[in-house]
Design a protein around this motif. Sequence first.
Motif, PDB file in Angstrom:
ATOM      1  N   LEU A 242      37.095  89.524  -6.352  1.00 45.59           N
ATOM      2  CA  LEU A 242      36.295  90.473  -7.309  1.00 45.59           C
ATOM      3  C   LEU A 242      37.325  91.367  -8.125  1.00 45.59           C
ATOM      4  N   ILE A 243      38.413  91.830  -7.317  1.00 40.04           N
ATOM      5  CA  ILE A 243      39.426  92.812  -7.932  1.00 40.04           C
ATOM      6  C   ILE A 243      40.359  91.746  -9.016  1.00 40.04           C
ATOM      7  N   SER A 244      40.800  90.603  -8.550  1.00 37.77           N
ATOM      8  CA  SER A 244      41.639  89.765  -9.149  1.00 37.77           C
ATOM      9  C   SER A 244      40.881  89.321 -10.616  1.00 37.77           C
ATOM     10  N   ASN A 245      39.574  88.914 -10.350  1.00 40.63           N
ATOM     11  CA  ASN A 245      38.806  88.669 -11.509  1.00 40.63           C
ATOM     12  C   ASN A 245      38.808  89.670 -12.611  1.00 40.63           C
ATOM     13  N   ALA A 246      38.660  90.805 -12.096  1.00 41.92           N
ATOM     14  CA  ALA A 246      38.444  92.229 -12.978  1.00 41.92           C
ATOM     15  C   ALA A 246      39.769  92.390 -13.506  1.00 41.92           C
ATOM     16  N   ILE A 247      40.905  92.201 -12.814  1.00 38.51           N
ATOM     17  CA  ILE A 247      42.318  92.434 -13.648  1.00 38.51           C
ATOM     18  C   ILE A 247      42.621  91.397 -14.551  1.00 38.51           C
ATOM     19  N   TYR A 248      42.131  90.027 -14.278  1.00 38.68           N
ATOM     20  CA  TYR A 248      42.160  89.089 -15.216  1.00 38.68           C
ATOM     21  C   TYR A 248      41.431  89.219 -16.759  1.00 38.68           C
ATOM     22  N   TYR A 249      40.254  89.771 -16.292  1.00 36.87           N
ATOM     23  CA  TYR A 249      39.705  89.836 -17.900  1.00 36.87           C
ATOM     24  C   TYR A 249      39.700  91.348 -18.256  1.00 36.87           C
ATOM     25  N   SER A 250      40.385  92.234 -17.744  1.00 37.74           N
ATOM     26  CA  SER A 250      40.464  93.450 -18.363  1.00 37.74           C
ATOM     27  C   SER A 250      41.691  93.366 -19.455  1.00 37.74           C
ATOM     28  N   ASN A 251      41.586  92.455 -20.484  1.00 37.01           N
ATOM     29  CA  ASN A 251      42.502  92.207 -21.484  1.00 37.01           C
ATOM     30  C   ASN A 251      42.182  93.227 -22.641  1.00 37.01           C
ATOM     31  N   ARG A 252      42.485  94.512 -22.468  1.00 37.93           N
ATOM     32  CA  ARG A 252      42.556  95.528 -23.350  1.00 37.93           C
ATOM     33  C   ARG A 252      43.433  96.659 -22.916  1.00 37.93           C
ATOM     34  N   GLU A 253      43.912  97.548 -23.967  1.00 38.79           N
ATOM     35  CA  GLU A 253      44.707  98.742 -23.642  1.00 38.79           C
ATOM     36  C   GLU A 253      44.013  99.730 -22.705  1.00 38.79           C
ATOM     37  N   SER A 254      44.878 100.348 -21.948  1.00 43.00           N
ATOM     38  CA  SER A 254      44.256 101.395 -21.047  1.00 43.00           C
ATOM     39  C   SER A 254      43.095 100.550 -20.225  1.00 43.00           C
ATOM     40  N   ALA A 255      43.289  98.996 -19.545  1.00 45.61           N
ATOM     41  CA  ALA A 255      42.396  98.743 -18.945  1.00 45.61           C
ATOM     42  C   ALA A 255      42.258  99.240 -17.622  1.00 45.61           C
ATOM     43  N   THR A 256      41.132  99.501 -16.877  1.00 44.79           N
ATOM     44  CA  THR A 256      40.959  99.979 -15.731  1.00 44.79           C
ATOM     45  C   THR A 256      39.908  99.220 -14.813  1.00 44.79           C
ATOM     46  N   VAL A 257      40.364  98.922 -13.756  1.00 46.48           N
ATOM     47  CA  VAL A 257      39.297  98.497 -12.537  1.00 46.48           C
ATOM     48  C   VAL A 257      38.956  99.525 -11.664  1.00 46.48           C
ATOM     49  N   THR A 258      37.851  99.792 -11.577  1.00 54.93           N
ATOM     50  CA  THR A 258      37.379 100.945 -10.443  1.00 54.93           C
ATOM     51  C   THR A 258      36.590 100.542  -9.332  1.00 54.93           C
ATOM     52  N   ILE A 259      36.934 100.776  -8.162  1.00 61.15           N
ATOM     53  CA  ILE A 259      36.273 100.290  -6.980  1.00 61.15           C
ATOM     54  C   ILE A 259      35.561 101.395  -6.512  1.00 61.15           C
ATOM     55  N   LYS A 260      34.189 101.422  -6.279  1.00 60.69           N
ATOM     56  CA  LYS A 260      33.757 102.644  -5.997  1.00 60.69           C
ATOM     57  C   LYS A 260      32.912 102.291  -4.538  1.00 60.69           C
ATOM     58  N   THR A 261      32.850 103.211  -3.526  1.00 62.93           N
ATOM     59  CA  THR A 261      32.118 103.157  -2.327  1.00 62.93           C
ATOM     60  C   THR A 261      31.227 104.345  -2.150  1.00 62.93           C
ATOM     61  N   SER A 262      30.105 104.358  -1.813  1.00 65.07           N
ATOM     62  CA  SER A 262      28.899 105.257  -1.491  1.00 65.07           C
ATOM     63  C   SER A 262      27.982 104.903  -0.448  1.00 65.07           C
ATOM     64  N   ILE A 263      27.328 105.912   0.226  1.00 64.97           N
ATOM     65  CA  ILE A 263      26.487 105.459   0.937  1.00 64.97           C
ATOM     66  C   ILE A 263      25.021 105.467   0.401  1.00 64.97           C
ATOM     67  N   GLU A 264      24.297 104.413   0.799  1.00 69.75           N
ATOM     68  CA  GLU A 264      22.897 104.345   0.106  1.00 69.75           C
ATOM     69  C   GLU A 264      21.676 103.700   1.019  1.00 69.75           C
ATOM     70  N   ASN A 265      20.748 104.021   1.535  1.00 68.70           N
ATOM     71  CA  ASN A 265      20.056 103.629   2.414  1.00 68.70           C
ATOM     72  C   ASN A 265      20.543 102.957   3.738  1.00 68.70           C
ATOM     73  N   GLN A 266      21.436 103.936   4.310  1.00 71.22           N
ATOM     74  CA  GLN A 266      22.113 103.371   5.620  1.00 71.22           C
ATOM     75  C   GLN A 266      23.075 102.570   5.502  1.00 71.22           C
ATOM     76  N   LYS A 267      23.572 102.094   4.168  1.00 69.34           N
ATOM     77  CA  LYS A 267      24.541 100.988   3.987  1.00 69.34           C
ATOM     78  C   LYS A 267      25.533 101.492   3.280  1.00 69.34           C
ATOM     79  N   VAL A 268      26.747 101.018   2.929  1.00 69.63           N
ATOM     80  CA  VAL A 268      27.721 101.337   2.264  1.00 69.63           C
ATOM     81  C   VAL A 268      27.933 100.408   0.982  1.00 69.63           C
ATOM     82  N   LEU A 269      27.567 101.025  -0.265  1.00 70.39           N
ATOM     83  CA  LEU A 269      27.507 100.480  -1.400  1.00 70.39           C
ATOM     84  C   LEU A 269      28.958 100.314  -2.255  1.00 70.39           C
ATOM     85  N   VAL A 270      29.086  98.913  -2.402  1.00 72.15           N
ATOM     86  CA  VAL A 270      30.497  98.621  -2.899  1.00 72.15           C
ATOM     87  C   VAL A 270      30.297  98.184  -4.195  1.00 72.15           C
TER      88      VAL A 270
END
Length: 343
Positions: A242-270
């Motif tokens: 997922l991260i490699s794909n995001a890097i490959y397709y972020s073809n613009r200036e100031s490209a950013t890949v954000t990975i977010k983790t949070s707790i939701e309904n007793q699960k970890v949402l990625v």
Amino acid sequence: MKFYRLTFLASLFLTGVMLLLVYIFDSAKHSFPENRQQFYQTLILGALILGIINYLVVDFLFNFYGKRQIRKISTILPEEITDEDNDLNFKELGQRVSDLNLKNTAEIDTMKGMETYRKEYIGNISHEMKTPLFTIQGYVDTLLEGGVENLAIRDKYLERIDKSVERLLNIVKDLDMMNQFESGEITLSESRFDLNHLIRELIDILDLEAQKKNTKIILQTSSNQMLVMADKQKISQVLINLISNAIYYSNRESATVTIKTSIENQKVLVEVKDNGMGIKPEMLHRIFERFYRIESSRNRNDGGSGLGLAIVKHILEAHGENISVESVYLEGTRFSFSLPKTI
């Protein structure tokens, strides 16, 4: 004309009933010469009785001969229609034939779809393998024709041959993994680990790839530690894809890949989000197919097998989870999935 004994007996019975009614009317004609109302009432009652008897006899004959014909027909019909049911009537038989026809039509459509998929699958494998094989063949031919004498050419071509062989091996390994997932042969080795720590390790590994694309990778989390229960090695593979794909397709200036983790309904949402080129709506439902590429012009010499997202989907399904995707064309894409939270 074919003679049916039961029909003959039924006709004799109906004739007897009519003669009986005639006899009753003849015997009672002296009882109501002055009372015409009583005459009409008796006439209507007699006609009603005769009609009921006729209906019952005709209905009996139809059912009797109908079931006999159904038994004859059932000898040439599939077992799922008759199912040893001797009480079928023509209406029920017609409904079963109609249902079987719909079922067969659906199965034929499914088979046609599978055949189309098979052809596309074989075509895609051939296309993916053809490029590195032709590349290897070209370099080997050049070396055999004398290029091996030139050390600079020899080393450069051997290095390219090595990369092409590595790409072939990647395709074969990914195909083998896909087949094992689909046949249920792969078992998960689940363990308790810190998902945020794993993501930080992967960011360090992929940092050089991100720098080449002038892309920044960020981890956003609601807690410093996110403990999950899953197969660490396979979740690593999911995140790398997922991260490699995001890097490959972020073809613009100031490209950013954000990975977010949070707790939701007793699960970890990625969530893995980029601000790249995005995906067109008509392509969105196909991105998890084998060998499907968002860009038809995407460089096929980058070492990818075209199976990354398909493998991601299978790994998460093996964990009992799903992956979802949201995208706005030319604005960015967000992939998200959940993992069981543990203490």
